[in-house]
Design a protein around this motif. Structure first.
Motif, PDB file in Angstrom:
ATOM      1  N   LEU A 221     -11.734 -18.434 -13.820  1.00 20.25           N
ATOM      2  CA  LEU A 221     -11.106 -17.270 -14.433  1.00 20.25           C
ATOM      3  C   LEU A 221     -11.938 -16.748 -15.604  1.00 20.25           C
ATOM      4  O   LEU A 221     -12.143 -15.546 -15.743  1.00 20.25           O
ATOM      5  CB  LEU A 221      -9.696 -17.644 -14.905  1.00 20.25           C
ATOM      6  N   THR A 222     -12.455 -17.642 -16.432  1.00 23.78           N
ATOM      7  CA  THR A 222     -13.288 -17.233 -17.557  1.00 23.78           C
ATOM      8  C   THR A 222     -14.553 -16.547 -17.066  1.00 23.78           C
ATOM      9  O   THR A 222     -14.966 -15.509 -17.589  1.00 23.78           O
ATOM     10  CB  THR A 222     -13.668 -18.446 -18.430  1.00 23.78           C
TER      11      THR A 222
ATOM     12  N   ALA B  15     -13.636 -13.058 -15.699  1.00 20.78           N
ATOM     13  CA  ALA B  15     -13.314 -12.126 -16.774  1.00 20.78           C
ATOM     14  C   ALA B  15     -14.578 -11.674 -17.501  1.00 20.78           C
ATOM     15  O   ALA B  15     -14.744 -10.483 -17.783  1.00 20.78           O
ATOM     16  CB  ALA B  15     -12.337 -12.770 -17.753  1.00 20.78           C
ATOM     17  N   SER B  16     -15.474 -12.606 -17.793  1.00 29.86           N
ATOM     18  CA  SER B  16     -16.716 -12.252 -18.479  1.00 29.86           C
ATOM     19  C   SER B  16     -17.562 -11.310 -17.628  1.00 29.86           C
ATOM     20  O   SER B  16     -18.080 -10.308 -18.114  1.00 29.86           O
ATOM     21  CB  SER B  16     -17.523 -13.510 -18.812  1.00 29.86           C
TER      22      SER B  16
ATOM     23  N   THR C 120      -5.863 -13.347 -20.998  1.00 29.82           N
ATOM     24  CA  THR C 120      -5.658 -14.149 -19.782  1.00 29.82           C
ATOM     25  C   THR C 120      -6.501 -15.413 -19.829  1.00 29.82           C
ATOM     26  O   THR C 120      -6.014 -16.501 -19.520  1.00 29.82           O
ATOM     27  CB  THR C 120      -6.022 -13.318 -18.531  1.00 29.82           C
ATOM     28  N   THR C 121      -7.746 -15.282 -20.246  1.00 33.29           N
ATOM     29  CA  THR C 121      -8.603 -16.468 -20.321  1.00 33.29           C
ATOM     30  C   THR C 121      -8.140 -17.407 -21.430  1.00 33.29           C
ATOM     31  O   THR C 121      -8.212 -18.624 -21.285  1.00 33.29           O
ATOM     32  CB  THR C 121     -10.088 -16.103 -20.524  1.00 33.29           C
TER      33      THR C 121
ATOM     34  N   LYS D 287     -16.137 -24.231 -18.357  1.00 35.70           N
ATOM     35  CA  LYS D 287     -15.692 -22.879 -18.070  1.00 35.70           C
ATOM     36  C   LYS D 287     -14.917 -22.862 -16.760  1.00 35.70           C
ATOM     37  O   LYS D 287     -15.328 -23.456 -15.773  1.00 35.70           O
ATOM     38  CB  LYS D 287     -16.870 -21.929 -17.948  1.00 35.70           C
ATOM     39  N   SER D 288     -13.824 -22.139 -16.770  1.00 37.53           N
ATOM     40  CA  SER D 288     -13.039 -22.011 -15.548  1.00 37.53           C
ATOM     41  C   SER D 288     -13.547 -20.814 -14.746  1.00 37.53           C
ATOM     42  O   SER D 288     -14.261 -19.954 -15.259  1.00 37.53           O
ATOM     43  CB  SER D 288     -11.561 -21.807 -15.901  1.00 37.53           C
TER      44      SER D 288
ATOM     45  N   ARG E 174      -7.123 -21.266 -20.934  1.00 35.12           N
ATOM     46  CA  ARG E 174      -7.646 -22.379 -21.739  1.00 35.12           C
ATOM     47  C   ARG E 174      -6.513 -23.170 -22.387  1.00 35.12           C
ATOM     48  O   ARG E 174      -6.583 -24.382 -22.511  1.00 35.12           O
ATOM     49  CB  ARG E 174      -8.619 -21.865 -22.799  1.00 35.12           C
TER      50      ARG E 174
END
Length: 142
Positions: A123-124, A127-128, A101-102, A120-121, A106
């Protein structure tokens, strides 16, 4: 000059920690040693960008390093934790889904902005955070 190199040095440190974690897959290191390496990597991930912005020493090299080193660190950590903590296969699938997804996010940014290396979004970051803190057994480091 030293102030300018600290954020990039933290990214290099995270890359070395990733290598250490990969090597730990094939050794009998105690789990707590690898957990300390993972925690150090997470702290360095937060500090490198923060220090660069705070010290006004952001660079294109730093952004590129961040975009390359972060997925390597996430992969090393995820593989180590999945193999050593006996996570069910569904958790691995969940992690792959988050990473995919990430990666798609990107790619969409690349298409929209023409620049692969981007901040970095949200979303990133989500997720992390999810990958490092949630497991079927509860918190990873409990």
């Amino acid at each position: 000059m030293l102030k300018k190199s600290i954020p990039n040095a933290l990214s290099v440190l995270r890359l070395l920690l990733s290598l250490f974690i990969f090597i730990a897959l094939f050794t009998a290191l105690p789990l707590w040693v690898v957990q300390l390496a993972i925690i150090a990597g997470i702290i360095s991930d937060k500090l490198d960008g923060t220090l660069a912005r705070w010290g006004k020493v952001e660079s294109e090299l730093g952004k590129k390093m961040e975009s390359i080193v972060d997925p390597i660190f996430i992969a090393a950590t995820g593989i180590y934790l999945w193999t050593r903590l006996d996570f069910p296969g569904a958790f691995l699938l969940y992690g792959i889904l988050l990473l995919a997804t990430t990666a798609l996010a990107r790619s969409a940014i690349k298409i929209k902005t023409g620049c692969l290396f981007y901040e970095k979004s949200t979303l990133t970051r989500l997720a992390s955070f999810t990958f490092y803190t949630i497991s079927p057994k509860g918190l990873i480091f409990s």
